[in-house]
Design an enzyme around this catalytic site. Structure first.
Site, PDB file in Angstrom:
ATOM      1  N   SER A  41      23.088 -66.445  56.605  1.00  0.00           N
ATOM      2  CA  SER A  41      21.658 -66.681  56.369  1.00  0.00           C
ATOM      3  C   SER A  41      21.226 -68.072  56.809  1.00  0.00           C
ATOM      4  O   SER A  41      21.825 -69.078  56.414  1.00  0.00           O
ATOM      5  CB  SER A  41      21.342 -66.517  54.872  1.00  0.00           C
ATOM      6  OG  SER A  41      21.562 -65.198  54.455  1.00  0.00           O
ATOM      7  N   HIS A  91      18.480 -62.992  59.315  1.00  0.00           N
ATOM      8  CA  HIS A  91      19.551 -62.313  60.035  1.00  0.00           C
ATOM      9  C   HIS A  91      18.934 -61.564  61.216  1.00  0.00           C
ATOM     10  O   HIS A  91      18.307 -60.521  61.043  1.00  0.00           O
ATOM     11  CB  HIS A  91      20.293 -61.334  59.117  1.00  0.00           C
ATOM     12  CG  HIS A  91      21.083 -62.011  58.040  1.00  0.00           C
ATOM     13  ND1 HIS A  91      22.439 -62.225  58.139  1.00  0.00           N
ATOM     14  CD2 HIS A  91      20.698 -62.542  56.851  1.00  0.00           C
ATOM     15  CE1 HIS A  91      22.862 -62.844  57.046  1.00  0.00           C
ATOM     16  NE2 HIS A  91      21.819 -63.056  56.253  1.00  0.00           N
ATOM     17  N   HIS A 120      24.963 -56.280  54.478  1.00  0.00           N
ATOM     18  CA  HIS A 120      25.509 -56.605  53.170  1.00  0.00           C
ATOM     19  C   HIS A 120      25.653 -55.337  52.321  1.00  0.00           C
ATOM     20  O   HIS A 120      24.909 -54.374  52.493  1.00  0.00           O
ATOM     21  CB  HIS A 120      24.597 -57.579  52.430  1.00  0.00           C
ATOM     22  CG  HIS A 120      24.339 -58.863  53.151  1.00  0.00           C
ATOM     23  ND1 HIS A 120      23.447 -58.952  54.207  1.00  0.00           N
ATOM     24  CD2 HIS A 120      24.855 -60.105  52.989  1.00  0.00           C
ATOM     25  CE1 HIS A 120      23.423 -60.206  54.653  1.00  0.00           C
ATOM     26  NE2 HIS A 120      24.262 -60.918  53.934  1.00  0.00           N
ATOM     27  N   TYR A 150      24.732 -55.019  49.304  1.00  0.00           N
ATOM     28  CA  TYR A 150      23.533 -54.818  48.483  1.00  0.00           C
ATOM     29  C   TYR A 150      22.401 -54.122  49.231  1.00  0.00           C
ATOM     30  O   TYR A 150      21.401 -53.722  48.626  1.00  0.00           O
ATOM     31  CB  TYR A 150      23.045 -56.130  47.866  1.00  0.00           C
ATOM     32  CG  TYR A 150      22.626 -57.206  48.849  1.00  0.00           C
ATOM     33  CD1 TYR A 150      21.472 -57.101  49.610  1.00  0.00           C
ATOM     34  CD2 TYR A 150      23.383 -58.370  48.997  1.00  0.00           C
ATOM     35  CE1 TYR A 150      21.084 -58.088  50.496  1.00  0.00           C
ATOM     36  CE2 TYR A 150      23.013 -59.363  49.870  1.00  0.00           C
ATOM     37  CZ  TYR A 150      21.862 -59.223  50.624  1.00  0.00           C
ATOM     38  OH  TYR A 150      21.484 -60.215  51.494  1.00  0.00           O
ATOM     39  N   GLU A 151      22.561 -53.940  50.548  1.00  0.00           N
ATOM     40  CA  GLU A 151      21.571 -53.175  51.308  1.00  0.00           C
ATOM     41  C   GLU A 151      21.801 -51.666  51.173  1.00  0.00           C
ATOM     42  O   GLU A 151      21.065 -50.870  51.756  1.00  0.00           O
ATOM     43  CB  GLU A 151      21.612 -53.586  52.776  1.00  0.00           C
ATOM     44  CG  GLU A 151      21.176 -55.022  53.014  1.00  0.00           C
ATOM     45  CD  GLU A 151      21.315 -55.445  54.466  1.00  0.00           C
ATOM     46  OE1 GLU A 151      20.465 -55.023  55.285  1.00  0.00           O
ATOM     47  OE2 GLU A 151      22.270 -56.177  54.797  1.00  0.00           O
ATOM     48  N   ALA A 158      25.946 -68.583  53.881  1.00  0.00           N
ATOM     49  CA  ALA A 158      25.214 -69.475  52.979  1.00  0.00           C
ATOM     50  C   ALA A 158      25.752 -69.217  51.584  1.00  0.00           C
ATOM     51  O   ALA A 158      25.919 -68.062  51.186  1.00  0.00           O
ATOM     52  CB  ALA A 158      23.721 -69.188  53.038  1.00  0.00           C
ATOM     53  N   MET A 164      27.411 -63.593  48.756  1.00  0.00           N
ATOM     54  CA  MET A 164      27.345 -62.125  48.710  1.00  0.00           C
ATOM     55  C   MET A 164      27.865 -61.478  49.993  1.00  0.00           C
ATOM     56  O   MET A 164      27.438 -60.378  50.344  1.00  0.00           O
ATOM     57  CB  MET A 164      25.895 -61.687  48.452  1.00  0.00           C
ATOM     58  CG  MET A 164      25.267 -62.262  47.204  1.00  0.00           C
ATOM     59  SD  MET A 164      23.503 -61.889  47.093  1.00  0.00           S
ATOM     60  CE  MET A 164      23.011 -62.961  45.730  1.00  0.00           C
ATOM     61  N   SER A 165      28.767 -62.153  50.688  1.00  0.00           N
ATOM     62  CA  SER A 165      29.221 -61.610  51.971  1.00  0.00           C
ATOM     63  C   SER A 165      30.633 -62.071  52.272  1.00  0.00           C
ATOM     64  O   SER A 165      31.376 -62.471  51.376  1.00  0.00           O
ATOM     65  CB  SER A 165      28.276 -62.077  53.090  1.00  0.00           C
ATOM     66  OG  SER A 165      28.392 -63.490  53.275  1.00  0.00           O
ATOM     67  N   ASN A 170      22.498 -74.307  48.105  1.00  0.00           N
ATOM     68  CA  ASN A 170      21.865 -74.477  46.791  1.00  0.00           C
ATOM     69  C   ASN A 170      22.949 -74.653  45.742  1.00  0.00           C
ATOM     70  O   ASN A 170      24.128 -74.389  45.986  1.00  0.00           O
ATOM     71  CB  ASN A 170      21.014 -73.248  46.435  1.00  0.00           C
ATOM     72  CG  ASN A 170      21.824 -71.968  46.474  1.00  0.00           C
ATOM     73  OD1 ASN A 170      21.988 -71.348  47.532  1.00  0.00           O
ATOM     74  ND2 ASN A 170      22.352 -71.566  45.331  1.00  0.00           N
ATOM     75  N   HIS A 202      15.566 -67.057  48.067  1.00  0.00           N
ATOM     76  CA  HIS A 202      16.223 -66.848  49.360  1.00  0.00           C
ATOM     77  C   HIS A 202      15.596 -67.717  50.449  1.00  0.00           C
ATOM     78  O   HIS A 202      16.291 -68.198  51.345  1.00  0.00           O
ATOM     79  CB  HIS A 202      16.130 -65.362  49.772  1.00  0.00           C
ATOM     80  CG  HIS A 202      16.829 -65.073  51.059  1.00  0.00           C
ATOM     81  ND1 HIS A 202      18.206 -65.099  51.180  1.00  0.00           N
ATOM     82  CD2 HIS A 202      16.351 -64.767  52.295  1.00  0.00           C
ATOM     83  CE1 HIS A 202      18.549 -64.812  52.431  1.00  0.00           C
ATOM     84  NE2 HIS A 202      17.445 -64.608  53.124  1.00  0.00           N
TER      85      HIS A 202
END
Length: 252
Positions: free
Chosen positions: A19, A50, A72, A74-75, A102, A194-195, A218, A230
């Site tokens: 990201s 992306h 991802h 979560y998609e 990220a 998350m990846s 962050n 995000h």
């Protein structure tokens, strides 16, 4: 640009950009580009930041394949589906891969905007791309120690802060709670995202050499007085991507 252009290039090295890091591809130069949708089994990410394409670049005359964006879990995809790009790159001849992302910083000795080399990971996703059979691949050294040494040497030459640590992968898409971050810190995590982990597992199963780099965009939940967005992740990634580009150019 036709897919055959990538096939003829026979790149041995690839980079997956996370990201807000898409501008790294522009900095390295674009010789050709192919949308993910043009590759069987792939589709563009639905996440802002992306781009969803393969880019062919060259460094010192050698082809470098760049995956600009990723899918991802979560998609709504399986771990096998989100790693389709890794298997495709392997068919092109890729044998070593740099996975960037990220991430939220958990280790407070680090700082937002810094880079962190992955020494290991915690797979908190509850799944793996190797489901479906007795695929008992060794994961003792997912992230190449030899390659990490080269990155650390390059960072020293560039006077660039480069941390090392353990990356925890969670499903998302919601950010973690402060209690979850305390749990991860107890487990030994230095950053969270998350990846990356499914890709690293798939790449190692294929015999690839793997390096992982987190852009700390962050602070993880509960460490500072903040609300996570995000857009902020993408913004910090874009601002700090010049350091990542310099590091990649030096090592490659």
């Amino acid at each position: 640009m036709p897919l055959s252009h990538l096939q003829k290039a026979c790149p041995e090295t690839a980079i997956v950009l996370g990201s807000g890091l898409g501008s790294v591809a522009d900095s390295l130069g674009i010789e050709a580009e192919v949308p993910y949708a043009d590759v069987a089994g792939l589709s563009a990410s639905t996440v802002p930041g992306h781009a969803g394409r393969f880019v062919l670049s060259r460094l010192n005359g050698k082809p470098i394949l760049i995956a600009q964006g990723r899918r991802h879990l979560y998609e709504g995809l399986s771990a096998y589906e989100v790693t389709a790009g890794i298997r495709f790159m392997h068919t092109l001849g890729v044998r070593r891969i740099i996975l960037t992302n990220a991430a939220g910083a958990i280790q407070e000795s680090m700082a937002v905007g810094d880079l962190m080399l992955l020494t290991d990971h915690l797979n908190l996703l509850g799944t793996t791309p190797l489901l479906g059979g007795p695929h008992f691949h060794d994961m003792s050294e997912v992230y190449s120690a030899e390659w990490r040494a080269q990155f650390l040497e390059a960072a020293a030459r560039l006077s660039l802060p480069l941390h090392q640590g353990v990356y925890a992968a969670t499903l998302g898409p919601q950010y973690e709670t402060p209690a979850e971050i305390r749990m991860m810190r107890t487990l030994g995590a230095d950053a969270v995202g998350m990846s990356t982990v499914p890709e690293a597992i798939q790449a190692r199963a294929l015999g690839m050499q793997v390096a992982g780099i987190s852009m700390l965009t962050n602070w993880a939940a509960g460490l500072k007085a903040q609300t996570l967005h995000h857009a902020e992740v993408v913004s910090v990634g874009q601002a700090a991507s010049a350091n990542l580009t310099a590091l990649l150019k030096t090592v490659l």
